[in-house]
Motif scaffolding. Structure first.
Motif, PDB file in Angstrom:
ATOM      1  N   GLY A 150       0.817  -1.208   0.000  1.00  0.00           N
ATOM      2  CA  GLY A 150       0.000   0.000   0.000  1.00  0.00           C
ATOM      3  C   GLY A 150       0.849   1.254   0.000  1.00  0.00           C
ATOM      4  N   THR A 151       1.923   1.245   0.788  1.00  0.00           N
ATOM      5  CA  THR A 151       2.815   2.399   0.864  1.00  0.00           C
ATOM      6  C   THR A 151       3.601   2.589  -0.432  1.00  0.00           C
ATOM      7  OG1 THR A 151       3.057   2.050   3.258  1.00  0.00           O
ATOM      8  CG2 THR A 151       4.700   3.442   2.169  1.00  0.00           C
ATOM      9  N   ILE A 152       4.095   1.487  -1.003  1.00  0.00           N
ATOM     10  CA  ILE A 152       4.848   1.572  -2.264  1.00  0.00           C
ATOM     11  C   ILE A 152       3.953   2.112  -3.383  1.00  0.00           C
ATOM     12  CG2 ILE A 152       5.971   0.211  -4.078  1.00  0.00           C
ATOM     13  CD1 ILE A 152       7.029  -1.627  -1.873  1.00  0.00           C
ATOM     14  N   SER A 153       2.745   1.582  -3.470  1.00  0.00           N
ATOM     15  CA  SER A 153       1.807   2.047  -4.505  1.00  0.00           C
ATOM     16  C   SER A 153       1.508   3.530  -4.331  1.00  0.00           C
ATOM     17  CB  SER A 153       0.507   1.236  -4.428  1.00  0.00           C
ATOM     18  OG  SER A 153       0.742  -0.139  -4.653  1.00  0.00           O
ATOM     19  N   SER A 154       1.319   3.954  -3.088  1.00  0.00           N
ATOM     20  CA  SER A 154       1.027   5.360  -2.820  1.00  0.00           C
ATOM     21  C   SER A 154       2.201   6.252  -3.211  1.00  0.00           C
ATOM     22  CB  SER A 154       0.693   5.550  -1.340  1.00  0.00           C
ATOM     23  OG  SER A 154       0.467   6.906  -1.045  1.00  0.00           O
ATOM     24  N   ILE A 155       3.419   5.829  -2.894  1.00  0.00           N
ATOM     25  CA  ILE A 155       4.610   6.624  -3.219  1.00  0.00           C
ATOM     26  C   ILE A 155       4.747   6.785  -4.731  1.00  0.00           C
ATOM     27  CG2 ILE A 155       7.137   6.614  -3.198  1.00  0.00           C
ATOM     28  CD1 ILE A 155       6.977   5.338  -0.418  1.00  0.00           C
ATOM     29  N   MET A 156       4.582   5.692  -5.466  1.00  0.00           N
ATOM     30  CA  MET A 156       4.743   5.748  -6.923  1.00  0.00           C
ATOM     31  C   MET A 156       3.648   6.595  -7.576  1.00  0.00           C
ATOM     32  SD  MET A 156       7.503   4.278  -7.585  1.00  0.00           S
ATOM     33  CE  MET A 156       7.311   4.389  -9.367  1.00  0.00           C
ATOM     34  N   LEU A 157       2.400   6.429  -7.136  1.00  0.00           N
ATOM     35  CA  LEU A 157       1.311   7.210  -7.717  1.00  0.00           C
ATOM     36  C   LEU A 157       1.440   8.684  -7.352  1.00  0.00           C
ATOM     37  CD1 LEU A 157      -1.668   4.744  -7.138  1.00  0.00           C
ATOM     38  CD2 LEU A 157      -0.628   5.365  -9.327  1.00  0.00           C
ATOM     39  N   THR A 158       1.871   8.954  -6.131  1.00  0.00           N
ATOM     40  CA  THR A 158       2.067  10.346  -5.717  1.00  0.00           C
ATOM     41  C   THR A 158       3.197  10.990  -6.509  1.00  0.00           C
ATOM     42  OG1 THR A 158       1.291   9.848  -3.479  1.00  0.00           O
ATOM     43  CG2 THR A 158       2.567  11.870  -3.772  1.00  0.00           C
ATOM     44  N   TYR A 159       4.277  10.255  -6.721  1.00  0.00           N
ATOM     45  CA  TYR A 159       5.395  10.780  -7.512  1.00  0.00           C
ATOM     46  C   TYR A 159       4.941  11.129  -8.929  1.00  0.00           C
ATOM     47  CZ  TYR A 159       9.574  10.831 -10.410  1.00  0.00           C
ATOM     48  OH  TYR A 159      10.537  11.180 -11.326  1.00  0.00           O
TER      49      TYR A 159
END
Length: 310
Positions: A150-159
Motif C-alpha cells: 500500500g505504501t509503495i503504490s502510494s509513493i509511486m502514484l504520488t510521484y
C-alpha cells in the motif's frame, strides 16, 4: 513541477449542485461516519480485549477495521466540511496529501481482503495444518506485506502526480481528491502518470482478485466434498462474512469502472464514490459482527458490564 504551482487551488464542488440537500446530506454522512468510527474502533477493542478472538482470522479483521477507520477519516471530514461552508477550495498540496494517505489504506485493504481469503482457504482446506501454516510470525508477515505494498503504490502514484504542472485554479466535480481528478487538472503531459496509474492500479486489483477467486474456488470444491449438509453449512458460514465484504468492495469498484464518461454520469460517479469511500467502511464491522457469534457475544458482555457499572 508541483512546487511551481503552490498557489493554485482546487475547488471541490461535491454536492453543491443540490443546495436543498446540503443539510440532509450532512446529517446522513455524519451519522454514517459516527457509526463507522464506533463500529471499527469497537471491533478493534473487542478483538484485543477478548482472548477468545486472538486467532489469525480476527487478527486480520482487526487490521481491516483499522484500515477502514483511517480511510474514512481521510475522506469524510472534508466531505462534511464542504457541505456546510461556502469556501470549498483545497490547495494542491492538501489535495495530493489526501490522495497519498488514502491510497495507502485503499491498496492495503485490497491486499488484506486477499490475505483473509487465503486464511479461509487454509482453515477449510487444511484444517489440521491451520495452526502450522498460519503461525503468528507468518500472519504478521502477511500484514506487513499489505501495508508495505500500500505504501509503495502510494509513493509511486504520488510521484507521478508531483512531476506534473498545474497552471490555474480548477473546478473539480467531485468531493474527494482522486487520481483522475488531480490528473485532469494538470496542464502538462500526462502520459507517464497514466502509465504508472495503469500499472499499479491494475496490478493491485488483478493480483488480489485472482488470489481471492482461486482461494474461494478451492474452498467451494472442498465444501462440496463434505457429505453432511450441516457440515457444509458450518464450513460456508466461516467465510460468508468475508465473501460478503469482498463482493461489496469489488462490486463497487467494477461498477465505477463500467460507468461511461459523460456529463450525465457525474452524479452516478459521485454516489458510487460515496458508497466506496464512506459507506463500505461502515458496513464491514456490521457484516462481521452480525454474522459472528463470538463478536456478538463479546458485544453483549460489554453491554452487560456497562449496565452493571451504571
Amino acid at each position: 513541477m508541483i512546487n511551481q504551482s503552490t498557489t493554485i487551488m482546487f475547488i471541490l464542488l461535491g454536492f453543491s449542485d443540490y443546495p436543498e440537500l446540503q443539510v440532509p446530506l450532512f446529517l446522513l454522512f455524519f451519522t454514517i461516519y459516527s457509526i463507522t468510527v464506533v463500529g471499527n474502533v469497537g471491533m478493534i477493542v473487542i478483538i484485543r480485549t477478548n482472548p477468545k478472538l486472538h486467532t489469525p482470522m480476527y487478527f486480520f479483521l482487526g487490521h481491516l477495521s483499522f484500515v477502514d477507520f483511517c480511510y474514512s477519516t481521510i475522506v469524510t471530514p472534508k466531505l462534511l466540511e464542504n457541505l456546510v461552508v461556502e469556501d470549498r477550495t483545497i490547495s494542491i498540496k492538501g489535495c495530493i496529501s489526501q490522495f497519498t494517505i488514502g491510497v495507502i489504506f485503499v491498496v492495503t485493504e485490497m491486499v488484506m481482503l486477499a490475505v483473509m481469503a487465503y486464511d479461509r482457504f487454509v482453515a477449510i482446506c487444511y484444517p489440521f495444518l491451520y495452526s502450522v501454516f498460519m503461525s503468528p510470525k507468518f500472519c504478521a508477515l502477511l500484514v506487513t506485506i499489505a501495508y508495505t505494498w500500500g505504501t509503495i503504490s502510494s509513493i509511486m502514484l504520488t510521484y507521478s502526480l508531483l512531476i506534473l504542472s498545474f497552471c490555474e485554479t480548477k473546478i473539480i466535480n467531485n468531493f474527494a481528491c482522486e487520481y483522475s481528478v488531480i490528473l485532469s487538472a494538470s496542464c502538462s503531459d500526462k502520459h507517464f502518470s497514466e502509465v504508472i496509474l495503469f500499472i499499479f492500479a491494475n496490478l493491485s486489483a488483478f493480483c488480489t482478485l485472482i488470489i481471492i477467486l482461486i482461494s474461494y474456488l478451492f474452498i467451494f470444491v472442498t465444501i462440496l466434498k463434505i457429505h453432511s449438509a450441516s457440515g457444509r453449512c458450518k464450513a460456508f458460514s466461516t467465510c460468508a462474512s468475508h465473501l460478503t465484504a469482498v463482493s461489496i468492495f469489488y462490486g463497487t469498484i467494477l461498477f465505477l469502472y463500467c460507468i461511461p464518461h459523460s456529463k450525465n454520469s457525474w452524479l452516478v460517479v459521485k454516489v458510487g464514490s460515496v458508497f466506496y469511500t464512506v459507506v463500505i467502511p461502515m458496513l464491514n464491522p456490521i457484516i462481521y459482527s452480525l454474522r459472528n457469534n463470538d463478536v456478538k457475544e463479546t458485544f453483549r458482555k460489554l453491554k452487560d458490564l456497562r449496565i452493571i457499572s451504571q
